[in-house]
Design a protein around this motif. Sequence first.
Motif, PDB file in Angstrom:
ATOM      1  N   UNK A  30      36.049  31.105  44.542  1.00  0.00           N
ATOM      2  CA  UNK A  30      35.700  30.650  43.195  1.00  0.00           C
ATOM      3  C   UNK A  30      34.972  29.303  43.259  1.00  0.00           C
ATOM      4  N   UNK A  31      33.843  29.221  42.556  1.00  0.00           N
ATOM      5  CA  UNK A  31      32.959  28.073  42.744  1.00  0.00           C
ATOM      6  C   UNK A  31      32.310  27.627  41.437  1.00  0.00           C
ATOM      7  N   UNK A  32      33.060  27.696  40.335  1.00  0.00           N
ATOM      8  CA  UNK A  32      32.492  27.337  39.027  1.00  0.00           C
ATOM      9  C   UNK A  32      32.706  25.878  38.672  1.00  0.00           C
ATOM     10  N   UNK A  33      33.375  25.130  39.535  1.00  0.00           N
ATOM     11  CA  UNK A  33      33.617  23.718  39.228  1.00  0.00           C
ATOM     12  C   UNK A  33      34.745  23.493  38.250  1.00  0.00           C
ATOM     13  N   UNK A  34      35.600  24.484  38.082  1.00  0.00           N
ATOM     14  CA  UNK A  34      36.754  24.326  37.200  1.00  0.00           C
ATOM     15  C   UNK A  34      36.435  24.512  35.722  1.00  0.00           C
ATOM     16  N   UNK A  35      35.410  25.285  35.416  1.00  0.00           N
ATOM     17  CA  UNK A  35      35.018  25.506  34.022  1.00  0.00           C
ATOM     18  C   UNK A  35      35.776  26.650  33.360  1.00  0.00           C
ATOM     19  N   UNK A  36      36.754  27.221  34.043  1.00  0.00           N
ATOM     20  CA  UNK A  36      37.543  28.298  33.448  1.00  0.00           C
ATOM     21  C   UNK A  36      36.956  29.684  33.647  1.00  0.00           C
ATOM     22  N   UNK A  37      36.012  29.824  34.573  1.00  0.00           N
ATOM     23  CA  UNK A  37      35.437  31.150  34.824  1.00  0.00           C
ATOM     24  C   UNK A  37      36.520  32.127  35.267  1.00  0.00           C
ATOM     25  N   UNK A  38      36.319  33.391  34.899  1.00  0.00           N
ATOM     26  CA  UNK A  38      37.287  34.456  35.180  1.00  0.00           C
ATOM     27  C   UNK A  38      36.847  35.227  36.413  1.00  0.00           C
ATOM     28  N   UNK A  39      37.702  35.244  37.437  1.00  0.00           N
ATOM     29  CA  UNK A  39      37.420  35.935  38.694  1.00  0.00           C
ATOM     30  C   UNK A  39      38.254  37.211  38.779  1.00  0.00           C
ATOM     31  N   UNK A  40      37.607  38.266  39.275  1.00  0.00           N
ATOM     32  CA  UNK A  40      38.258  39.581  39.371  1.00  0.00           C
ATOM     33  C   UNK A  40      37.743  40.299  40.609  1.00  0.00           C
ATOM     34  N   UNK A  41      38.430  41.378  40.949  1.00  0.00           N
ATOM     35  CA  UNK A  41      38.042  42.185  42.101  1.00  0.00           C
ATOM     36  C   UNK A  41      38.125  43.662  41.720  1.00  0.00           C
ATOM     37  N   UNK A  42      37.187  44.443  42.246  1.00  0.00           N
ATOM     38  CA  UNK A  42      37.251  45.897  42.143  1.00  0.00           C
ATOM     39  C   UNK A  42      37.686  46.401  43.512  1.00  0.00           C
ATOM     40  N   UNK A  43      38.740  47.213  43.539  1.00  0.00           N
ATOM     41  CA  UNK A  43      39.288  47.737  44.790  1.00  0.00           C
ATOM     42  C   UNK A  43      39.001  49.230  44.877  1.00  0.00           C
ATOM     43  N   UNK A  44      38.527  49.669  46.042  1.00  0.00           N
ATOM     44  CA  UNK A  44      38.203  51.077  46.243  1.00  0.00           C
ATOM     45  C   UNK A  44      38.829  51.559  47.546  1.00  0.00           C
ATOM     46  N   UNK A  45      39.544  52.670  47.472  1.00  0.00           N
ATOM     47  CA  UNK A  45      40.050  53.337  48.668  1.00  0.00           C
ATOM     48  C   UNK A  45      39.000  54.365  49.071  1.00  0.00           C
ATOM     49  N   UNK A  46      38.494  54.265  50.305  1.00  0.00           N
ATOM     50  CA  UNK A  46      37.435  55.171  50.741  1.00  0.00           C
ATOM     51  C   UNK A  46      37.835  55.896  52.022  1.00  0.00           C
ATOM     52  N   UNK A  47      37.273  57.087  52.184  1.00  0.00           N
ATOM     53  CA  UNK A  47      37.534  57.860  53.397  1.00  0.00           C
ATOM     54  C   UNK A  47      36.501  57.505  54.470  1.00  0.00           C
TER      55      UNK A  47
END
Length: 172
Positions: free
Chosen positions: A138-155
């Motif tokens: 996270x690199x927004x400088x503490x402006x309250x940006x929302x960080x998320x992740x998409x997780x994928x199970x793959x073969x």
Amino acid sequence: MKKLFQSILAFAVVAVVAAMSPGAALADMSAQLLSPWDGKKVPAGQQCRLFGGNGSTPPMVVSGIPAGAVWIIAEFNDKSYSPLSSKGGHGIVAWPVKGSKTKLFAVPGMKSRLPGGARLVKAARSTGKYASDGYLPPCSGGRGNRYAVDLKAVDAKGKILAKISNFAIGRY
């Protein structure tokens, strides 16, 4: 007879669509952040170097991984900053699957070589002073940006077997 055939055909189409629908598989896989991450606030020190941190990916446990999955692929995003808000804007990392439950151990940010069998799939799309050789913490400088992740199970062929979208990792 024709109506019976149409009814059977309609049922078969519904059954095939339901079987192919990712919704059933998606509901089975779940993720849990591990300490010190809580999904609300990015922990102190887990931001990028530009803002005094030395961040790593958040450690997680993924459960309900479908049979046949060989990798969990994590696409990290800053949902508050459009250029890096989707498709792994902050980097894409893969961890090998070990059964139906796997720990995604923390890997260091800003690096292309990762420990423990984890692999960098794609570096962050950030540029200039924000450029990264790997995952960009996270690199927004503490402006309250929302960080998320998409997780994928793959073969082994890269087919997505299950997915968790927009899993919150915290605000910074």
